[in-house]
Write an enzyme that holds these catalytic residues in place. Structure first.
Site, PDB file in Angstrom:
ATOM      1  N   ARG A 149      50.294  29.151  42.815  1.00 50.91           N
ATOM      2  CA  ARG A 149      48.878  29.316  42.488  1.00 50.91           C
ATOM      3  C   ARG A 149      48.024  29.568  43.732  1.00 50.91           C
ATOM      4  NH1 ARG A 149      47.612  26.369  37.382  1.00 50.91           N
ATOM      5  NH2 ARG A 149      45.579  25.847  38.197  1.00 50.91           N
ATOM      6  N   CYS A 199      43.574  25.248  42.785  1.00 45.35           N
ATOM      7  CA  CYS A 199      44.088  23.880  42.839  1.00 45.35           C
ATOM      8  C   CYS A 199      45.081  23.599  41.715  1.00 45.35           C
ATOM      9  CB  CYS A 199      42.943  22.891  42.691  1.00 45.35           C
ATOM     10  SG  CYS A 199      41.651  23.100  43.898  1.00 45.35           S
ATOM     11  N   LYS A 227      46.613  32.258  42.179  1.00 44.11           N
ATOM     12  CA  LYS A 227      47.129  32.948  40.994  1.00 44.11           C
ATOM     13  C   LYS A 227      46.154  32.869  39.835  1.00 44.11           C
ATOM     14  CE  LYS A 227      50.122  35.187  38.610  1.00 44.11           C
ATOM     15  NZ  LYS A 227      50.092  36.636  38.874  1.00 44.11           N
ATOM     16  N   GLU A 283      44.592  50.078  41.230  1.00 39.24           N
ATOM     17  CA  GLU A 283      45.534  48.965  41.142  1.00 39.24           C
ATOM     18  C   GLU A 283      46.566  49.024  42.280  1.00 39.24           C
ATOM     19  OE1 GLU A 283      46.028  46.180  40.063  1.00 39.24           O
ATOM     20  OE2 GLU A 283      48.181  45.846  39.960  1.00 39.24           O
ATOM     21  N   LYS A 340      47.253  46.238  45.188  1.00 34.00           N
ATOM     22  CA  LYS A 340      48.564  45.632  45.459  1.00 34.00           C
ATOM     23  C   LYS A 340      48.833  45.624  46.952  1.00 34.00           C
ATOM     24  CE  LYS A 340      49.232  43.857  42.640  1.00 34.00           C
ATOM     25  NZ  LYS A 340      48.425  43.777  41.503  1.00 34.00           N
ATOM     26  N   HIS A 347      32.879  63.663  48.301  1.00 38.73           N
ATOM     27  CA  HIS A 347      31.551  63.035  48.311  1.00 38.73           C
ATOM     28  C   HIS A 347      31.478  61.909  49.332  1.00 38.73           C
ATOM     29  CE1 HIS A 347      30.454  65.432  44.877  1.00 38.73           C
ATOM     30  NE2 HIS A 347      31.581  65.065  44.290  1.00 38.73           N
ATOM     31  N   TRP A 376      42.859  24.216  46.859  1.00 37.92           N
ATOM     32  CA  TRP A 376      42.412  25.539  47.311  1.00 37.92           C
ATOM     33  C   TRP A 376      40.916  25.367  47.573  1.00 37.92           C
ATOM     34  CZ3 TRP A 376      39.236  29.673  45.597  1.00 37.92           C
ATOM     35  CH2 TRP A 376      39.531  30.915  46.140  1.00 37.92           C
ATOM     36  N   ASN A 394      40.493  19.531  39.792  1.00 39.15           N
ATOM     37  CA  ASN A 394      40.423  20.995  39.839  1.00 39.15           C
ATOM     38  C   ASN A 394      39.050  21.406  39.333  1.00 39.15           C
ATOM     39  OD1 ASN A 394      43.056  21.039  40.538  1.00 39.15           O
ATOM     40  ND2 ASN A 394      43.791  22.146  38.736  1.00 39.15           N
ATOM     41  N   GLY A 395      38.489  22.456  39.913  1.00 40.60           N
ATOM     42  CA  GLY A 395      37.200  22.940  39.419  1.00 40.60           C
ATOM     43  C   GLY A 395      36.089  22.643  40.409  1.00 40.60           C
ATOM     44  N   GLU A 440      46.350  43.187  48.941  1.00 38.94           N
ATOM     45  CA  GLU A 440      46.436  41.733  48.742  1.00 38.94           C
ATOM     46  C   GLU A 440      47.691  41.114  49.342  1.00 38.94           C
ATOM     47  OE1 GLU A 440      46.274  40.493  44.623  1.00 38.94           O
ATOM     48  OE2 GLU A 440      47.480  42.190  44.015  1.00 38.94           O
TER      49      GLU A 440
HETATM   50  C1  F6R Z   1      45.906  40.733  41.537  1.00 39.46           C
HETATM   51  C2  F6R Z   1      45.699  39.714  40.521  1.00 39.46           C
HETATM   52  C3  F6R Z   1      44.300  39.333  40.214  1.00 39.46           C
HETATM   53  C4  F6R Z   1      44.156  38.952  38.737  1.00 39.46           C
HETATM   54  C5  F6R Z   1      42.746  38.433  38.453  1.00 39.46           C
HETATM   55  C6  F6R Z   1      42.549  38.116  36.989  1.00 39.46           C
HETATM   56  O1  F6R Z   1      47.257  41.054  41.697  1.00 39.46           O
HETATM   57  O2  F6R Z   1      46.618  39.170  39.982  1.00 39.46           O
HETATM   58  O3  F6R Z   1      43.405  40.330  40.564  1.00 39.46           O
HETATM   59  O4  F6R Z   1      44.427  40.076  37.957  1.00 39.46           O
HETATM   60  O5  F6R Z   1      42.513  37.289  39.214  1.00 39.46           O
HETATM   61  O6  F6R Z   1      43.451  37.150  36.561  1.00 39.46           O
HETATM   62  P1  F6R Z   1      43.811  36.958  35.048  1.00 39.46           P
HETATM   63  O7  F6R Z   1      44.507  38.200  34.583  1.00 39.46           O
HETATM   64  O8  F6R Z   1      44.704  35.749  35.021  1.00 39.46           O
HETATM   65  O9  F6R Z   1      42.527  36.742  34.309  1.00 39.46           O
END
Ligand code: F6R
Length: 609
Positions: free
Chosen positions: A27, A2, A604, A482, A486, A505, A75, A101-102, A489
């Protein structure tokens, strides 16, 4: 997650609020809304399921005559993403409205109580409870009513409250969810992050937990829950921190991938001392004596930042004599771990607001650990509650999929490793050669970025597949995780990251001609082992796309396609290897028509558990 934007000044409020909402779109959200006090109609609320554009279209011809308002992108946590559940929410009188928010943890008990007292609810949200609770306490003092309501709330929140009869002020509250005040010239703003405000002002105040701000167009007052006035510093953001343009790139993600030569340089700029083979981190200096005596470091983080932490384990193991653990913040906080004052807990977080990481840090602090952070967002909560830390200085990362911050985190972990290592067994020669290699990395990243057209071509070829396996060993095991994250997501393709040695395994049973493998197989000390794993995949008819170095001829020959990257020392190779895989994920998602900067269901900054 949010987003909140509020305005109080002399301009027309609606365009300011809409612009702020657009700047918060990155976000992630599923509905949006605003409320303003119109000079003829009084309090009006507009809200809409879907994008900010839809909200703008539905209200554009109404020309509200208002210079104060609150706005929100939602959100969903409680209740479906519908127009009714979108914020702002009103009380029964229709005069009080709230954005939030929250999460309010005790909302169902409060709701039951309020319903019994005769309040009528129309949404499924926890937020609506706040509006009715304020109504319950409101006589003719909004600040007091908000204060009384806040006393009853459990959970985390950033709140903005407006009352139709209080035409000159907004009340803003923070507990757990970030809220920032923006100080303008004869106008005031509030928002959940600075991006929403950066084209109006660079003067920001970071509210602290249990701050209540009474905001008018030309003044503000911040109090605590006992109504005592609190002094809060005004921070002036610099241009990098305030810049959120796409600069001609089609997506923020692509822009941020291409910014990596610069963001990597920013991570080590002024922090390397070649002549001593060491790094210098001003942010850690206040705790350096204690850090030298630390016997264990626990890295905590989530998502991409967690994978950076996994890399951190290898690099710390390689460079220092300290015991290293890496934990998902969401697990760490509930585990019974041995933490004492000889332990440092290092949080890695782009946003500095991730709820799980924050809660885990608080837990570590309670147990007496030294708490440290690697954080990108200046002034964020994690940056402020840690004993010391290191900023990424990478500028805002807007694309939901983290790219430039990941590589920046790897660089900073390396710097911390060298710093600690040089007080322990790491020799000058090793330190100096690492520093020299690190300085070359930005140029090497530039070389990789020049191959983007080839990566795009290969990505198009692979974009038809619905499953991918990513494998890597040692320093590149986190790269595999990672890179798979990418792809999944932003393109919604099933992708699994595995340590290559785990193939036989279990996961090898998945392999057939429709299940390609991305092998991260640089010319390093585990190359032979990687080649054996690749052989096993080939023998089962699987396609292989490799990330490798020119010198690894066997890998190149065995693979169907290759991304060739420059060679650096083994422990730094992951910084280079992830770059083509970020581009690969980007181009696959683009080919499949996905909403790259705002992937479905993602946010985000994850400010709820
Ligand atoms: C994936 C991504 C998320 C963040 C995770 C932690 O591309 O961006 O997996 O890495 O939500 O977020 P931060 O780094 O802001 O604590």
């Amino acid at each position: 997650m949010c987003g909140i934007v509020c305005y109080c000044g002399n301009r027309k409020a609606v365009p300011v609020l809409m612009e702020g909402l657009r700047r918060l779109e990155y976000r992630g959200y599923d509905s949006a809304g605003f409320a303003v006090i119109d000079n003829t109609q009084g309090l009006v609320v507009e809200k809409k399921k879907g994008k900010v554009n839809a909200l703008e279209q539905s209200s554009i011809n109404k020309h509200y005559d208002a210079s104060m308002g609150i706005a929100h992108t939602r959100w969903s946590t409680h209740g479906e993403p519908t127009t009714i559940n979108a914020h702002p929410h009103k009380d029964c009188t229709g005069k009080i409205c709230v954005i939030h928010n929250g999460i309010i943890e005790n909302y169902s008990i409060l709701k039951e109580e309020l319903v019994k007292a005769g309040h009528h609810f129309i949404s499924d949200t926890d937020t609506e409870v706040i509006a009715h609770l304020i109504e319950q306490y409101y006589k003719d003092d909004l600040e007091l009513a908000v204060l009384m309501a806040v006393e009853r709330l459990n959970g985390t929140f950033g709140l903005a409250v407006m009352h139709e009869d209080v035409k000159d002020s907004l009340i803003i509250v923070r507990r757990g969810s970030p809220v920032i005040l923006g100080v303008g010239d004869g106008e005031m703003f509030a928002a959940s992050d600075t991006n929403a405000l950066s084209n109006y002002t660079n003067r920001m105040i970071y509210l602290q937990d249990d701050d209540i701000a009474i905001v008018k167009k030309d003044s503000y007052l911040i109090k605590n829950l006992r109504s005592e006035i609190q002094e809060r510093e005004i921070h002036e953001l610099n241009e990098i921190e305030a810049d959120v343009d796409k600069a001609g790139f089609e997506h923020f993600m692509l822009k941020e991938i291409f910014e990596q030569p610069e963001s990597i340089k920013n991570a080590f700029r002024g922090r390397l001392i070649q002549s001593e083979g060491v790094s210098k981190l001003g942010g850690l200096e206040p705790v350096m004596e204690r850090l030298k005596k630390i016997r264990k470091i626990i890295l905590i983080s989530c998502g991409t930042s967690y994978y950076a932490g996994l890399f951190g384990r290898y690099i710390f193991e390689h460079l220092t004599d300290i015991n290293i653990d890496v934990e998902l913040a969401s697990e760490f906080r509930y585990r019974k771990l041995k933490i004492d004052e000889d332990t440092a807990v290092l949080a890695i977080s782009q946003s500095g607001e991730t709820a799980d990481t924050l809660a885990a840090l608080k837990e570590a602090k309670r147990k007496g650990a030294l708490i440290l952070g690697i954080v990108n967002v200046v002034g964020s909560t994690i940056a402020r509650i840690t004993d010391a830390g290191v900023y990424n200085f990478a500028g805002p990362e807007i694309g939901v999929a983290s790219t430039k911050i990941y590589t920046s985190q790897l660089v900073i972990l390396t710097l911390i490793g060298v710093l600690i290592g040089r007080y322990q067994g790491l020799s000058y020669i090793e330190g100096a050669s690492l520093v020299a290699a690190l300085k070359k990395v930005p140029k090497q990243v530039e070389e990789i970025l020049k191959t983007a057209p080839l990566i795009e071509k290969i990505a198009k070829k692979y974009s038809k597949f619905n499953d991918f396996l990513y494998i890597g060993r040692l320093y590149n095991y986190p790269t595999a995780l990672e890179a798979a994250l990418k792809l999944k997501e932003i393109s919604y393709i099933h992708a699994e990251g595995y340590a290559a040695g785990e193939m036989k395994h279990g996961p090898i049973s998945l392999i057939d001609k429709d299940f390609p493998t991305i092998a991260i197989a640089p010319d390093d000390l585990v190359l032979e082992k990687m080649l054996s794993n690749m052989q096993e995949i080939k023998a089962r008819g699987g396609m292989i796309l490799s990330v490798t170095n020119e010198s690894a001829k066997d890998v190149i020959d065995m693979s169907d396609d290759n991304f060739i990257v420059p060679k650096t020392i083994d422990i730094l190779q992951p910084i280079l290897n992830i770059i083509p895989l970020q581009l690969f994920a980007y181009y696959v998602a683009k080919e499949r028509g996905c909403d790259i900067d705002k992937p479905r269901n993602l946010a985000k900054s994850v400010t709820v558990e």
